[in-house]
Design a protein around this motif. Sequence first.
Motif, short mmCIF file in Angstrom:
data_model
loop_
_atom_site.label_atom_id
_atom_site.label_comp_id
_atom_site.label_asym_id
_atom_site.label_seq_id
_atom_site.Cartn_x
_atom_site.Cartn_y
_atom_site.Cartn_z
N ILE A 34 0.89 -1.05 0.22
CA ILE A 34 -0.39 0.04 0.26
C ILE A 34 0.62 1.40 -0.38
CG2 ILE A 34 -1.68 -0.83 1.31
CD1 ILE A 34 -1.03 0.46 3.66
N ILE A 35 0.38 2.54 -0.65
CA ILE A 35 0.79 4.27 -0.98
C ILE A 35 0.95 3.80 0.59
CG2 ILE A 35 0.77 6.19 -1.52
CD1 ILE A 35 0.18 4.98 -3.84
N CYS A 36 2.75 4.38 1.54
CA CYS A 36 2.45 5.08 2.25
C CYS A 36 2.01 6.18 2.78
CB CYS A 36 4.33 5.28 2.21
SG CYS A 36 4.54 6.30 4.21
N GLU A 37 1.26 6.41 4.06
CA GLU A 37 -0.02 7.80 4.02
C GLU A 37 0.87 8.56 4.56
OE1 GLU A 37 -3.01 6.27 6.90
OE2 GLU A 37 -4.11 5.11 5.08
N ARG A 38 2.06 8.15 5.16
CA ARG A 38 3.18 9.24 5.92
C ARG A 38 3.42 10.05 4.93
NH1 ARG A 38 7.26 8.44 10.66
NH2 ARG A 38 8.00 10.94 11.03
N CYS A 39 4.29 9.83 4.04
CA CYS A 39 5.03 10.67 2.58
C CYS A 39 3.85 10.70 1.55
CB CYS A 39 6.26 9.96 2.48
SG CYS A 39 6.23 8.25 2.13
N GLU A 40 2.73 9.86 1.66
CA GLU A 40 1.72 9.97 0.19
C GLU A 40 2.20 9.89 -0.62
OE1 GLU A 40 0.59 13.75 0.39
OE2 GLU A 40 -0.89 14.06 1.89
N GLY A 41 3.70 8.34 -0.51
CA GLY A 41 4.38 8.09 -1.77
C GLY A 41 5.16 8.34 -2.60
N HIS A 42 5.62 10.10 -1.56
CA HIS A 42 6.71 10.32 -1.97
C HIS A 42 8.05 9.93 -1.46
CE1 HIS A 42 3.61 13.72 -2.92
NE2 HIS A 42 4.39 13.98 -3.50
N GLY A 43 7.98 8.98 -1.20
CA GLY A 43 9.39 8.38 0.10
C GLY A 43 10.10 9.28 0.28
N LYS A 50 18.87 11.33 4.57
CA LYS A 50 18.83 12.34 5.65
C LYS A 50 17.32 12.93 5.66
CE LYS A 50 19.77 16.58 4.69
NZ LYS A 50 21.00 17.51 5.57
N ASP A 51 16.64 12.92 4.30
CA ASP A 51 15.29 13.48 3.52
C ASP A 51 13.82 12.32 3.62
OD1 ASP A 51 15.82 16.60 3.65
OD2 ASP A 51 17.19 16.02 1.39
N ARG A 52 14.39 11.22 4.03
CA ARG A 52 13.82 9.62 3.75
C ARG A 52 12.75 10.31 4.63
NH1 ARG A 52 17.92 5.12 2.04
NH2 ARG A 52 18.85 6.09 0.07
N CYS A 53 11.32 9.28 4.60
CA CYS A 53 10.70 9.07 5.32
C CYS A 53 11.24 8.41 5.80
CB CYS A 53 9.25 8.64 4.10
SG CYS A 53 7.66 8.17 5.14
N LYS A 54 10.73 8.38 6.86
CA LYS A 54 10.60 7.45 8.33
C LYS A 54 10.01 6.04 8.70
CE LYS A 54 14.11 10.14 10.18
NZ LYS A 54 14.46 10.89 9.30
N ALA A 55 8.73 5.85 8.45
CA ALA A 55 7.89 4.97 7.95
C ALA A 55 8.04 4.19 7.06
CB ALA A 55 5.95 5.76 7.81
N CYS A 56 8.85 4.63 6.22
CA CYS A 56 8.47 3.67 4.36
C CYS A 56 10.61 3.44 4.62
CB CYS A 56 7.97 3.87 3.64
SG CYS A 56 8.28 5.64 2.69
N ALA A 57 11.13 4.33 4.58
CA ALA A 57 12.24 4.45 4.16
C ALA A 57 13.27 4.25 2.99
CB ALA A 57 13.35 2.37 5.19
N GLY A 58 11.57 5.24 2.40
CA GLY A 58 12.09 5.52 1.20
C GLY A 58 11.96 4.63 -0.06
#
Length: 406
Positions: free
Chosen positions: A136-145, A194-202
């Motif tokens: 599923i698409i990561c809700e935290r970064c809305e799929g941007h990573g 350092k900019d990667r989403c912490k929930a999905c690790a980019g």
Amino acid sequence: MVKETGFYDTLGVSPNATPDELKRAYRKLALKYHPDKNPTEGEKFKQISQAYEVLSDAKKRELYDRGGEKAIKEGGSGGGGGGGFASPMDIFDLFFGGGSRMHRERKGKNIVHQISITLEDLYNGSTRKLAVQKNIICERCEGHGSRKGAAQMCMSCQGTGMQVRVHQLIPGMVQQVSTVCQSCHGRGQRINHKDRCKACAGRKILRQKKVLEVHIDKGMRDGQKIVFHGEGDQEPGLEPGDIIIVLDQREHPLFTRRGPDLVMSMELQLVEALCGFKKPVQTLDNRTLLVTSHPGELIKPGDTKCVLNEGMPMYRRPFEKGRLIINFSVVFPQANFLPKHKLKELKRYLPEKIRPEQPDSMDEDLYIYADLEDCDFENRRRHRHQYYYMDEDDYATTGGVQCQTS
């Protein structure tokens, strides 16, 4: 006579297999060796797909039967087209209703599951719960990573995720090969650590467990697909794929399904075949049918009878049913089951035997009486087999020409 059986052996079928048998074999093997389920069996999955691609096409199968795999790769003696094979994943997707990847570029990956069911499930209908894992698409970064604006286009592939390399085969001839970009691993973007989403690790996506309720309708068939549209893997910028459930019916101890009909075998004693019988049969919905043959209705060995409206329910028309087809066999009594004086009494009730025509001038003394004996084919085969292994000494002769010695 086929030239070689390699493709048939790969699918585990005989060279005279029907199209339906080929489909069943491919379905079971493709689901078993799919890379998602068996990542180390990619080569086996490829072989299964190639075998089905050839044998499921009537023209290719005829060509293979005549000339083997070499004829397929060469495209036949008439040069009728290439000998290359389609992508194994395209064959899989087309078979399970997903369409080829070329035709679903804007759609995510489908997920295929096989569930084992009984003939009773197909007769009465059933509901199963199935737990599946999907992306599923990561809700935290809305799929941007990453946080918005932090992702940069990969300069190695110009954002395509693919790199094209040119190889020179011979002077004046080059070949272009597309490979996944090693810099961005096919993502088309590069994200600072350092900019990667912490929930999905980019990675832009997460794994999620979901429980589906699979409704098996009355009259569905073995191998039928139940599709949950849009419930498959999600990917950024793509329409979600589907989850496809494939029904796999287990063998039933009494009934065999043949289209809308149910087929069973019934064994009768000789007295039942001659004088009638009443035999109970338990149906798939736990009713009891009393199969009846009235006195005088003779049942012969190998006879086939049917009971109307006791077969499988029609799919989406469950109140209409096929037939229950019964194949009869008759068990004769053992030898000498009656004393001779009783046999003479029994003979009076049976139809008279048809006497063969005999010439008037034929003397009874000229007949050669032939008694019947039981045939023991196994011993006869062993006895004959011994002749093939006789020693050479058994054939030695004492005569013949001898050489003169001085």
